[in-house]
Design a protein around this motif. Structure first.
Motif, PDB file in Angstrom:
ATOM      1  N   PHE A  73     -38.120  38.373 -25.719  1.00  0.00           N
ATOM      2  CA  PHE A  73     -36.690  39.100 -25.430  1.00  0.00           C
ATOM      3  C   PHE A  73     -36.038  38.243 -24.166  1.00  0.00           C
ATOM      4  O   PHE A  73     -36.660  37.222 -23.552  1.00  0.00           O
ATOM      5  CB  PHE A  73     -37.328  40.371 -24.771  1.00  0.00           C
ATOM      6  N   ILE A  74     -34.795  38.630 -24.243  1.00  0.00           N
ATOM      7  CA  ILE A  74     -34.006  37.883 -23.019  1.00  0.00           C
ATOM      8  C   ILE A  74     -33.057  39.220 -22.508  1.00  0.00           C
ATOM      9  O   ILE A  74     -33.106  40.152 -23.451  1.00  0.00           O
ATOM     10  CB  ILE A  74     -32.908  37.043 -23.851  1.00  0.00           C
ATOM     11  N   ASP A  99     -29.635  35.560 -28.930  1.00  0.00           N
ATOM     12  CA  ASP A  99     -28.734  35.251 -28.504  1.00  0.00           C
ATOM     13  C   ASP A  99     -27.517  35.596 -29.166  1.00  0.00           C
ATOM     14  O   ASP A  99     -26.493  36.125 -28.378  1.00  0.00           O
ATOM     15  CB  ASP A  99     -28.579  33.570 -28.154  1.00  0.00           C
ATOM     16  N   GLU A 100     -27.433  35.577 -30.472  1.00  0.00           N
ATOM     17  CA  GLU A 100     -26.571  36.295 -31.346  1.00  0.00           C
ATOM     18  C   GLU A 100     -26.447  37.675 -31.181  1.00  0.00           C
ATOM     19  O   GLU A 100     -25.369  38.287 -31.018  1.00  0.00           O
ATOM     20  CB  GLU A 100     -26.798  35.865 -32.832  1.00  0.00           C
ATOM     21  N   LEU A 101     -27.550  38.403 -31.156  1.00  0.00           N
ATOM     22  CA  LEU A 101     -27.618  39.971 -30.567  1.00  0.00           C
ATOM     23  C   LEU A 101     -26.959  40.277 -29.459  1.00  0.00           C
ATOM     24  O   LEU A 101     -25.897  41.122 -29.412  1.00  0.00           O
ATOM     25  CB  LEU A 101     -28.940  40.605 -30.756  1.00  0.00           C
ATOM     26  N   GLN A 102     -27.109  39.458 -28.457  1.00  0.00           N
ATOM     27  CA  GLN A 102     -26.617  39.711 -27.102  1.00  0.00           C
ATOM     28  C   GLN A 102     -25.298  39.392 -27.295  1.00  0.00           C
ATOM     29  O   GLN A 102     -24.339  40.456 -26.690  1.00  0.00           O
ATOM     30  CB  GLN A 102     -27.360  38.641 -26.171  1.00  0.00           C
ATOM     31  N   LEU A 149     -28.579  24.281 -33.404  1.00  0.00           N
ATOM     32  CA  LEU A 149     -29.781  24.714 -32.739  1.00  0.00           C
ATOM     33  C   LEU A 149     -30.193  23.730 -31.508  1.00  0.00           C
ATOM     34  O   LEU A 149     -30.825  24.133 -30.755  1.00  0.00           O
ATOM     35  CB  LEU A 149     -30.936  24.844 -33.235  1.00  0.00           C
ATOM     36  N   SER A 150     -29.258  22.749 -31.380  1.00  0.00           N
ATOM     37  CA  SER A 150     -29.489  21.730 -30.472  1.00  0.00           C
ATOM     38  C   SER A 150     -29.268  22.457 -29.179  1.00  0.00           C
ATOM     39  O   SER A 150     -30.186  21.843 -28.249  1.00  0.00           O
ATOM     40  CB  SER A 150     -28.347  20.326 -30.553  1.00  0.00           C
ATOM     41  N   ASP A 151     -28.103  23.161 -28.808  1.00  0.00           N
ATOM     42  CA  ASP A 151     -28.044  23.640 -27.521  1.00  0.00           C
ATOM     43  C   ASP A 151     -29.216  24.312 -27.062  1.00  0.00           C
ATOM     44  O   ASP A 151     -29.862  24.497 -25.826  1.00  0.00           O
ATOM     45  CB  ASP A 151     -26.600  24.312 -27.425  1.00  0.00           C
ATOM     46  N   MET A 152     -29.815  25.399 -28.046  1.00  0.00           N
ATOM     47  CA  MET A 152     -30.837  26.444 -27.431  1.00  0.00           C
ATOM     48  C   MET A 152     -32.189  25.476 -27.499  1.00  0.00           C
ATOM     49  O   MET A 152     -32.826  25.706 -26.558  1.00  0.00           O
ATOM     50  CB  MET A 152     -30.960  27.363 -28.857  1.00  0.00           C
ATOM     51  N   GLN A 153     -32.265  24.471 -28.193  1.00  0.00           N
ATOM     52  CA  GLN A 153     -33.441  23.436 -28.099  1.00  0.00           C
ATOM     53  C   GLN A 153     -33.734  22.905 -26.764  1.00  0.00           C
ATOM     54  O   GLN A 153     -34.595  22.874 -26.074  1.00  0.00           O
ATOM     55  CB  GLN A 153     -33.539  22.496 -29.216  1.00  0.00           C
ATOM     56  N   MET A 154     -32.436  22.523 -26.286  1.00  0.00           N
ATOM     57  CA  MET A 154     -32.291  21.911 -25.050  1.00  0.00           C
ATOM     58  C   MET A 154     -32.565  23.021 -23.734  1.00  0.00           C
ATOM     59  O   MET A 154     -33.299  22.695 -22.930  1.00  0.00           O
ATOM     60  CB  MET A 154     -30.858  21.069 -24.971  1.00  0.00           C
ATOM     61  N   GLU A 155     -31.954  24.181 -24.179  1.00  0.00           N
ATOM     62  CA  GLU A 155     -32.335  25.162 -22.995  1.00  0.00           C
ATOM     63  C   GLU A 155     -33.601  25.438 -22.942  1.00  0.00           C
ATOM     64  O   GLU A 155     -34.091  25.879 -21.888  1.00  0.00           O
ATOM     65  CB  GLU A 155     -31.298  26.440 -23.406  1.00  0.00           C
ATOM     66  N   ILE A 156     -34.215  25.772 -24.025  1.00  0.00           N
ATOM     67  CA  ILE A 156     -35.513  26.209 -23.941  1.00  0.00           C
ATOM     68  C   ILE A 156     -36.408  24.980 -23.503  1.00  0.00           C
ATOM     69  O   ILE A 156     -37.368  25.470 -22.862  1.00  0.00           O
ATOM     70  CB  ILE A 156     -36.083  26.662 -25.572  1.00  0.00           C
ATOM     71  N   LYS A 290     -29.652  36.634 -16.105  1.00  0.00           N
ATOM     72  CA  LYS A 290     -28.838  35.425 -16.144  1.00  0.00           C
ATOM     73  C   LYS A 290     -27.673  35.720 -17.127  1.00  0.00           C
ATOM     74  O   LYS A 290     -27.815  36.038 -18.317  1.00  0.00           O
ATOM     75  CB  LYS A 290     -29.577  34.295 -16.811  1.00  0.00           C
ATOM     76  N   ALA A 291     -26.436  35.559 -16.711  1.00  0.00           N
ATOM     77  CA  ALA A 291     -25.397  35.884 -17.687  1.00  0.00           C
ATOM     78  C   ALA A 291     -25.045  34.835 -18.844  1.00  0.00           C
ATOM     79  O   ALA A 291     -25.193  33.504 -18.504  1.00  0.00           O
ATOM     80  CB  ALA A 291     -24.108  35.889 -16.857  1.00  0.00           C
ATOM     81  N   PRO A 292     -24.722  35.131 -20.251  1.00  0.00           N
ATOM     82  CA  PRO A 292     -24.494  33.957 -21.020  1.00  0.00           C
ATOM     83  C   PRO A 292     -23.467  33.263 -20.969  1.00  0.00           C
ATOM     84  O   PRO A 292     -22.558  33.902 -20.404  1.00  0.00           O
ATOM     85  CB  PRO A 292     -24.944  34.866 -22.263  1.00  0.00           C
ATOM     86  N   ASP A 293     -23.423  32.075 -21.453  1.00  0.00           N
ATOM     87  CA  ASP A 293     -22.238  31.375 -21.532  1.00  0.00           C
ATOM     88  C   ASP A 293     -21.563  31.329 -23.093  1.00  0.00           C
ATOM     89  O   ASP A 293     -22.270  30.900 -23.760  1.00  0.00           O
ATOM     90  CB  ASP A 293     -22.654  29.669 -21.127  1.00  0.00           C
ATOM     91  N   TYR A 294     -20.471  32.116 -22.853  1.00  0.00           N
ATOM     92  CA  TYR A 294     -19.793  32.283 -24.299  1.00  0.00           C
ATOM     93  C   TYR A 294     -18.620  31.188 -24.613  1.00  0.00           C
ATOM     94  O   TYR A 294     -18.185  31.528 -25.693  1.00  0.00           O
ATOM     95  CB  TYR A 294     -19.346  33.635 -24.321  1.00  0.00           C
ATOM     96  N   ASP A 295     -18.591  30.283 -23.722  1.00  0.00           N
ATOM     97  CA  ASP A 295     -17.312  29.228 -23.967  1.00  0.00           C
ATOM     98  C   ASP A 295     -16.093  30.023 -24.261  1.00  0.00           C
ATOM     99  O   ASP A 295     -15.367  29.436 -24.992  1.00  0.00           O
ATOM    100  CB  ASP A 295     -17.983  28.364 -25.363  1.00  0.00           C
ATOM    101  N   VAL A 296     -15.704  31.177 -23.338  1.00  0.00           N
ATOM    102  CA  VAL A 296     -14.573  31.809 -23.468  1.00  0.00           C
ATOM    103  C   VAL A 296     -13.974  31.594 -22.239  1.00  0.00           C
ATOM    104  O   VAL A 296     -14.579  31.526 -21.356  1.00  0.00           O
ATOM    105  CB  VAL A 296     -14.687  33.047 -24.083  1.00  0.00           C
TER     106      VAL A 296
END
Length: 296
Positions: A73-74, A99-102, A149-156, A290-296
């Motif tokens: 969970f997140i 992350d997509e659900l969020q 998935l590269s960004d998520m892999q790096m974050e994890i 932690k607030a997500p980064d949506y690039d907006v």
């Protein structure tokens, strides 16, 4: 037959169910409705309820391993997104799914709606998006070309999910310490470092009214400690914050009873009403993840 089905699920790599839960009180806001009925899966759903009661005390990204299944969970902005998958389901896909659900939930529903929701599963229509997303993530061949998935892999890798133990989950039967959890990449999380959700318009109005009451008390030669304390609780997170806010409101009522002969009825009503309004805003404004980064 159920045992055979459970063993088949374990051999497959898949997401089984997902839920959206409010962090402050564990209220379920939405959930997938076609979850599997295997014995092991049903047992894991009990852990969903146990985790829901402890979300406010846990880090914003966690994993609980329950034998052949994992619960991930997140949490962000007062809402937690939880999913159950088989133990061999890739970690990066699991948290990319969450992350997509969020992102979709925050885009669809504003914080006011989630904060004031009273009925369980009042956003059950969100299940449609959960089902579509779950089907995509249970078919990695078609998925791999659609998401990066590269960004998520790096974050994890940089900030891996905190591994919850069964001992922690069952400790104190719902009464735990402020946890002060130490996990990789996140350091120590204590009440002193938690941030509150962004202030709403009503919260700002409450803060101004509380300062006004304090100023009026000082002008008339009375102390303003209750108003100062309410402002502090409205702005900062502390342990036992809700209890402190209730006690502060009680102190306001007692002080106004003591000043009954020095104030008219409208003044007493104004101070007590402002105190009640600020207390409500303190209860509504909870700690955030932690607030997500949506690039907006």
């Amino acid at each position: 037959m159920p045992a055979n089905r459970s063993s088949l699920l374990v051999e497959m790599s898949m997401i089984l169910s997902a839920s959206v839960i409010r962090v402050r009180d564990g209220l379920p806001l939405s959930a997938s409705t076609d979850y599997e009925q295997g014995t092991g899966v049903q047992e894991c759903r009990k852990y969903f309820k146990m985790l829901s009661k402890k979300l406010a005390q846990l880090p914003d990204r966690c994993t609980l391993k329950t034998g052949h299944y994992n619960i991930n969970f997140i949490s962000s902005l007062g809402v937690s997104y939880m999913m159950l998958c088989t133990e061999n389901y890739p970690n990066v896909l699991a948290f990319s799914f969450l992350d997509e659900l969020q992102k979709e939930f925050i885009t669809t529903y504003n914080m006011m709606k989630t904060n004031t929701a009273v009925r369980p599963y009042c956003f059950i229509e969100f299940d449609n998006f959960i089902q579509r997303t779950k089907q995509r993530y249970n078919n990695p061949r078609s998925l791999s070309t659609k998401i990066n998935l590269s960004d998520m892999q790096m974050e994890i890798k940089l900030r891996p999910p905190y591994q919850i133990s069964m001992c922690e989950l069952g400790s104190a039967n719902g009464v735990t310490s402020a946890f002060s959890i130490d996990y990789k990449g996140a350091g120590k999380i204590s009440s002193a470092h938690l941030r509150l959700e962004p202030a709403t318009l009503s919260g700002i109005v409450a803060f101004i009214l509380s300062l006004l009451c304090g100023a009026l008390n000082l002008i008339r030669g009375f102390h303003a400690i209750e108003s100062v304390l309410q402002c502090y609780l409205l702005v900062y997170y502390t342990s036992w914050r809700n209890v402190k806010s209730f006690l502060t409101f009680g102190l306001i009522c007692l002080c106004n009873m003591y000043l009954y002969e020095l104030r008219n009825l409208w003044q007493l009503f104004f101070h007590v009403t402002v105190g009640a309004f600020v207390t409500l805003q303190i209860w509504l404004r909870q700690a955030q993840g932690k607030a997500p980064d949506y690039d907006v």
